[in-house]
Scaffold this motif. Structure first.
Motif, PDB file in Angstrom:
ATOM      1  N   ASP A   1       0.772  -0.934  -0.093  1.00 52.52           N
ATOM      2  CA  ASP A   1      -0.172  -0.050   0.194  1.00 52.52           C
ATOM      3  C   ASP A   1       0.548   1.665  -0.294  1.00 52.52           C
ATOM      4  O   ASP A   1       1.315   1.311   0.697  1.00 52.52           O
ATOM      5  CB  ASP A   1      -0.602  -0.369   0.902  1.00 52.52           C
ATOM      6  N   ARG A   2       0.948   2.128  -1.463  1.00 53.58           N
ATOM      7  CA  ARG A   2       2.052   2.974  -1.070  1.00 53.58           C
ATOM      8  C   ARG A   2       1.137   4.349  -1.043  1.00 53.58           C
ATOM      9  O   ARG A   2       1.898   4.831  -1.327  1.00 53.58           O
ATOM     10  CB  ARG A   2       1.828   2.967  -2.381  1.00 53.58           C
ATOM     11  N   ARG A   3       0.260   4.365  -0.606  1.00 52.85           N
ATOM     12  CA  ARG A   3      -0.219   5.912   0.311  1.00 52.85           C
ATOM     13  C   ARG A   3      -0.074   6.277   0.649  1.00 52.85           C
ATOM     14  O   ARG A   3       1.178   5.667   1.932  1.00 52.85           O
ATOM     15  CB  ARG A   3      -2.198   5.366   1.018  1.00 52.85           C
ATOM     16  N   PRO A   4       0.301   7.908   1.091  1.00 53.58           N
ATOM     17  CA  PRO A   4       0.588   8.062   2.323  1.00 53.58           C
ATOM     18  C   PRO A   4       0.424   8.609   4.094  1.00 53.58           C
ATOM     19  O   PRO A   4      -0.703   7.827   3.457  1.00 53.58           O
ATOM     20  CB  PRO A   4       1.140   9.525   2.069  1.00 53.58           C
ATOM     21  N   PRO A   5       0.850   8.227   5.142  1.00 50.63           N
ATOM     22  CA  PRO A   5      -0.166   8.778   5.562  1.00 50.63           C
ATOM     23  C   PRO A   5      -0.541   9.464   6.182  1.00 50.63           C
ATOM     24  O   PRO A   5      -1.010  10.261   5.668  1.00 50.63           O
ATOM     25  CB  PRO A   5       0.488   8.560   7.004  1.00 50.63           C
ATOM     26  N   VAL A   6      -2.632   8.860   6.639  1.00 50.44           N
ATOM     27  CA  VAL A   6      -3.713   9.485   6.354  1.00 50.44           C
ATOM     28  C   VAL A   6      -3.552  10.879   7.559  1.00 50.44           C
ATOM     29  O   VAL A   6      -3.499  12.319   6.895  1.00 50.44           O
ATOM     30  CB  VAL A   6      -4.708   9.032   6.409  1.00 50.44           C
ATOM     31  N   ARG A   7      -2.541  10.702   8.668  1.00 53.56           N
ATOM     32  CA  ARG A   7      -1.950  12.003   9.185  1.00 53.56           C
ATOM     33  C   ARG A   7      -0.881  11.304   9.993  1.00 53.56           C
ATOM     34  O   ARG A   7      -0.502  10.308  10.398  1.00 53.56           O
ATOM     35  CB  ARG A   7      -3.135  12.391  10.719  1.00 53.56           C
ATOM     36  N   SER A   8      -0.330  12.935  10.737  1.00 52.00           N
ATOM     37  CA  SER A   8       1.343  12.328  11.106  1.00 52.00           C
ATOM     38  C   SER A   8       1.277  12.996  12.308  1.00 52.00           C
ATOM     39  O   SER A   8       0.701  14.616  11.891  1.00 52.00           O
ATOM     40  CB  SER A   8       2.174  12.068  10.913  1.00 52.00           C
ATOM     41  N   VAL A   9       1.029  13.306  13.715  1.00 51.29           N
ATOM     42  CA  VAL A   9       0.598  13.453  14.967  1.00 51.29           C
ATOM     43  C   VAL A   9       1.799  13.395  15.775  1.00 51.29           C
ATOM     44  O   VAL A   9       2.418  12.011  15.976  1.00 51.29           O
ATOM     45  CB  VAL A   9      -0.206  13.531  15.798  1.00 51.29           C
ATOM     46  N   PRO A  10       2.704  14.740  16.051  1.00 47.97           N
ATOM     47  CA  PRO A  10       3.456  14.032  17.712  1.00 47.97           C
ATOM     48  C   PRO A  10       3.021  13.643  18.854  1.00 47.97           C
ATOM     49  O   PRO A  10       1.269  14.368  19.404  1.00 47.97           O
ATOM     50  CB  PRO A  10       3.792  15.625  18.667  1.00 47.97           C
TER      51      PRO A  10
END
Length: 216
Positions: free
Chosen positions: A52-61
């Motif tokens: 699955d080569r889709r980027p992450p849906v979200r990225s959070v600290p």
């Protein structure tokens, strides 16, 4: 800063998980090489990428209980690798990426220099908080909690920080790790530099000033 609650996730086969990256995969472009395939500047390995080569849906600290340390020798970066000891005193600063369960499995495989393609059975780690899928350096899965009803998962070594000889990380590796944490916007450059420089393996070899010079 997102708050991570107790693990306690009832679904044993979630379609999505939060992957808590605490090493070079804190950096968005570095993680993209693991997902879509490619080689990061300064790295000695070309990654095949995830199914699955889709980027992450979200990225959070996020901050997790435990400690960052550097040990062993990385053929990709030279110098020590980042590891997480969830039982050690301290706080781990990480970047949680919302990815599919298959992406998480493929990232784990590539970090062990294996071909991606096999899903992971997450039932044990979701039930007990830890699961060993092998004896390798990144084959101990940890469920550090949950956010939005989804598990916060990462992977580390089966040993503890006190069981191994610390090894200083390379400049390229430190640069990606520190820049990735800075990208989140949760911590300023001085805070990130102090955090990395204080980690076992980096302490005494990397000063706050030296880390700061890599990211500013």
């Amino acid at each position: 800063m997102r708050q991570v609650g107790p693990c306690g996730v009832e679904e044993t086969a979630p379609e999505r998980v939060w992957y808590a990256a605490y090493g070079s995969n804190t950096h968005a472009e570095r993680l993209a090489c693991c997902i879509r395939g490619g080689r990061s500047p300064g790295a000695a390995m070309v990654y095949p990428g995830c199914r699955d080569r889709r980027p992450p849906v979200r990225s959070v600290p996020v901050e997790l209980a435990g400690a960052l340390y550097f040990a062993t020798e990385s053929p990709v970066w030279g110098g020590g690798r980042a590891f997480y000891d969830p039982r050690a005193e301290g706080r781990l600063r990480a970047r949680a990426h919302l990815v599919s369960a298959s992406q998480f499995a493929d990232i784990v495989a590539q970090e062990m220099y294996r071909a991606p393609g096999a899903d992971l059975d997450l039932s044990e780690v979701l039930g007990s908080g830890v699961s060993r899928v092998g004896s390798g350096r990144y084959e101990t899965l940890v469920c550090a909690g949950q956010m939005d009803g989804l598990p916060v998962l990462t992977f580390t070594a089966p040993w503890s920080v006190d069981d191994v000889v610390p090894v200083a990380p390379s400049g390229a590796y430190v640069g990606y790790l520190a820049a990735g944490l800075l990208e989140t916007g949760a911590w300023d450059a001085a805070t990130v530099a102090a955090y990395v420089a204080a980690a076992r393996g980096a302490a005494g070899r990397w000063s706050r000033r030296a880390v700061l010079e890599l990211i500013t």
